[in-house]
Enzyme design. Sequence first.
Site, PDB file in Angstrom:
ATOM      1  N   ASP A  32       0.826  -1.212   0.000  1.00 27.82           N
ATOM      2  CA  ASP A  32       0.000   0.000   0.000  1.00 27.82           C
ATOM      3  C   ASP A  32       0.856   1.257   0.000  1.00 27.82           C
ATOM      4  OD1 ASP A  32      -2.181  -1.525   0.045  1.00 27.82           O
ATOM      5  OD2 ASP A  32      -3.038  -0.706   1.902  1.00 27.82           O
ATOM      6  N   LYS A 114      -8.985   2.222  10.765  1.00 29.41           N
ATOM      7  CA  LYS A 114      -9.133   2.044   9.319  1.00 29.41           C
ATOM      8  C   LYS A 114      -8.852   0.576   9.072  1.00 29.41           C
ATOM      9  CE  LYS A 114      -8.032   4.204   4.922  1.00 29.41           C
ATOM     10  NZ  LYS A 114      -8.137   3.013   4.117  1.00 29.41           N
ATOM     11  N   CYS A 406      29.173 -30.283   7.262  1.00 29.56           N
ATOM     12  CA  CYS A 406      30.039 -31.455   7.437  1.00 29.56           C
ATOM     13  C   CYS A 406      30.017 -32.406   6.252  1.00 29.56           C
ATOM     14  CB  CYS A 406      29.644 -32.195   8.713  1.00 29.56           C
ATOM     15  SG  CYS A 406      28.017 -32.955   8.601  1.00 29.56           S
ATOM     16  N   CYS A 422      20.542 -33.001   8.759  1.00 23.70           N
ATOM     17  CA  CYS A 422      21.859 -33.620   8.770  1.00 23.70           C
ATOM     18  C   CYS A 422      21.851 -34.515   9.998  1.00 23.70           C
ATOM     19  CB  CYS A 422      22.943 -32.542   8.905  1.00 23.70           C
ATOM     20  SG  CYS A 422      24.518 -33.238   9.400  1.00 23.70           S
TER      21      CYS A 422
HETATM   22  S1  IVH Z   1     -15.201   6.946   5.993  1.00 27.10           S
HETATM   23  C1  IVH Z   1     -16.217   9.788   2.549  1.00 27.10           C
HETATM   24  N1  IVH Z   1     -14.194   5.477   7.869  1.00 27.10           N
HETATM   25  O1  IVH Z   1     -11.178   3.491   3.487  1.00 27.10           O
HETATM   26  C2  IVH Z   1     -15.379   8.834   3.256  1.00 27.10           C
HETATM   27  N2  IVH Z   1     -13.731   4.868   5.631  1.00 27.10           N
HETATM   28  O2  IVH Z   1      -9.442   4.995   1.694  1.00 27.10           O
HETATM   29  C3  IVH Z   1     -16.118   7.654   3.675  1.00 27.10           C
HETATM   30  N3  IVH Z   1     -12.372   2.838   5.406  1.00 27.10           N
HETATM   31  O3  IVH Z   1     -13.422   3.700   0.860  1.00 27.10           O
HETATM   32  C4  IVH Z   1     -15.321   6.663   4.320  1.00 27.10           C
HETATM   33  N4  IVH Z   1     -12.155   2.434   7.539  1.00 27.10           N
HETATM   34  O4  IVH Z   1     -13.936   1.949   2.604  1.00 27.10           O
HETATM   35  C5  IVH Z   1     -14.296   5.655   6.561  1.00 27.10           C
HETATM   36  N5  IVH Z   1     -13.384   4.233   9.658  1.00 27.10           N
HETATM   37  C6  IVH Z   1     -13.497   4.422   8.354  1.00 27.10           C
HETATM   38  C7  IVH Z   1     -12.892   3.549   7.419  1.00 27.10           C
HETATM   39  C8  IVH Z   1     -13.033   3.811   6.060  1.00 27.10           C
HETATM   40  C9  IVH Z   1     -11.858   2.014   6.332  1.00 27.10           C
HETATM   41  C10 IVH Z   1     -12.209   2.679   3.951  1.00 27.10           C
HETATM   42  C11 IVH Z   1     -13.436   3.082   3.177  1.00 27.10           C
HETATM   43  C12 IVH Z   1     -12.945   4.021   2.115  1.00 27.10           C
HETATM   44  C13 IVH Z   1     -11.473   3.842   2.166  1.00 27.10           C
HETATM   45  C14 IVH Z   1     -10.789   5.129   1.793  1.00 27.10           C
END
Ligand code: IVH
Length: 670
Positions: A32, A114, A406, A422
Amino acid sequence: MEDISKRITYLRKEIERHNDLYYDKNNPEISDSEYDNLVKELERLENENPLFALSNSPTRKVSGFASSSFAQIKHQMPMLSLDNTYSKEEIIKWYDRIAKKLSGNKIEFVIEPKIDGLSASLTYINGILTIGATRGDGQIGEDITENIKTIKDIPHRVQIKYPPLMFEIRGEVYVNKTDFENLNKLMLENGQQKFANPRNAAAGSLRQKNPYITSLRNLHFFAHSFGKIDGKSFESQSEFLKFCKECGFCLQDDLKQVSSLDEIFKFIDIALNERDLLNYEIDGLVIKVDNFLKQKDLGYTNKSPRWAIAFKFPAKQATTKLNKIRVEVGRTGIITPSAILDPVALAGVTISHATLHNFEEIERLNINESDIVLIERAGDVIPKIVKVVTKNSEGFFKAPKICPSCNSDIVKKKEEEVAYRCINPDCPAQFRRHLIHFVSRDAMDIEGFGISLIDQLLKANKLHVISDIYRLTFDDFIGLDLFKEKKANNIVKSIVLSKSRPLSKLIFALGIRHVGEKGSEIIAERFNTIDAIFDASLEDFKKIPEIGEVLAISLRDFFRNPSVCKVIDTLKAVGVNMVEPNKEKSGSIFNNKVFVLTGELDNYARDSASEIIKSLGGKITSSISKKTDYVLVGKNAGLKLQKAKELNIKVIDEIEFDKLIGEENVNLQR
Ligand code: IVH
């Protein structure tokens, strides 16, 4: 100028290619953070050279697309992406920007994990789950309703009495770490390719033509946002999340509300520390302005909201070249391969080695020297190779037929494990490994007896059997590399000290197969002396509750082996202790008390605090349960401390700990 234009075209193509690999094929080639770097570079070049900016550049749109193998669903409101950063400075800049725009009014934030999964949108009509869709390109997603319905965390009918007429919940579908490991084992057993990470596993499981397969994958869902809602409005993200909970959705326990930059950073640090303890993969935190009116004031760019930012954790994956496969002979003769890599930065450290586990793994990954590989570092463990990204060689690396140390034949014992061995008992490489283990901290703990010293002594022909360690004198050390009088004296002292280690340490130091530190303690406590262990029958070993059949046989065979008797006799002859001291100090406050240690202690190394507790009759476990008696907390303790409080377990800090163990022990053991 031409160079810049070429670079921009290259970056766009490359990003689109990686988008396709990631979103459609579920089979990314790069990590990523490597991907994010490409995007950041393109963004920078486009900003600096507006002439080359294009409206359909990958920097301007939400990545991904809806595959034609599913029916397509147009989102009523676009599903956007999040702006992300790896740097705290960027978070400060983001904070300053929004604080300025909101003219200095107090701002409340919600911090969410996230989760590394696949975003999905769920439409409820009259409270009933009607449509489930992937994000797709943000405008059009794929219809995966039937698959979504197999996920247990997602209610088919919401639990509130008067649901809004229509609402769309958005969130993340993910696979937890345990299920990810199990799923990959299953994929291997069925001759299929493993998933590179939990996110791919979630995506591969959700985008299945046959929902029955999805239902077998134990997917989870957590709600984080919403699309269109008819018949209800919310004032804030926290209110929305409460609503989700009432509807029957799962929320993450570590949801957090804060109101300052300081608190944001504090929470980031805690999450970074505890990231590996969670049973689901998080790749960062999302910081959101809580109040919806304020969110509205801040608005959106064309692909993400200005009111939120994702702070991404240091990458756990990177690509690099595998230069060489090194083959080493272990203590028990097992031949293990490891990878020597072109050094690459990963999660804050430079990585130049990776484990390859065994030769079957090499065959499975079809790996050979010169290949470009994707490596991963999870937790504190040594990095491992996830897969080959570019094959620069023919076939896979084969196990050697003769021992690199060895020259004896290498034998493959199929019935035992995936091990090439071994079997020469006099193999010098095995003896060297044996010595390294014997003197190590958790075994006989001879301070200062490191690998380079062992190598020098072996070279000088001073070590032929284990007990030779205890015959070494000042004269043997003086004159070795970096050994002057003081150091030579110290090492002699350390050797003498190690003679009085408890029997459990000696048992561990002997390196019996299947017997770890804990097992060694159990055996030593049960038999008390080495002679009693030599006299024990198979039945005697089996009687110990913690010891099963395999271990009992391994122990019996080990202690019946004449060369083991010889080793012990020579160790006895040089005065090594063969008795386990009685730990049960009656009346001791820690007798049979179960401890968990968490956070950073100021005055104790973790190990020495554990040793003190154990020496006073207490036990150490790693996770908190109802059986835990005490939690010893240091600085920056997080989830464990929280759990201890929930379970009403006695939490003590270092000061209280010192009081409990008494001044005498404090002075002795630190
Ligand atoms: S809010 C308008 N909250 O990350 C933004 N997204 O990189 C709405 N994601 O497409 C998303 N954890 O699928 C939000 N706590 C979180 C999240 C989250 C993972 C994902 C989401 C989004 C992507 C963006």
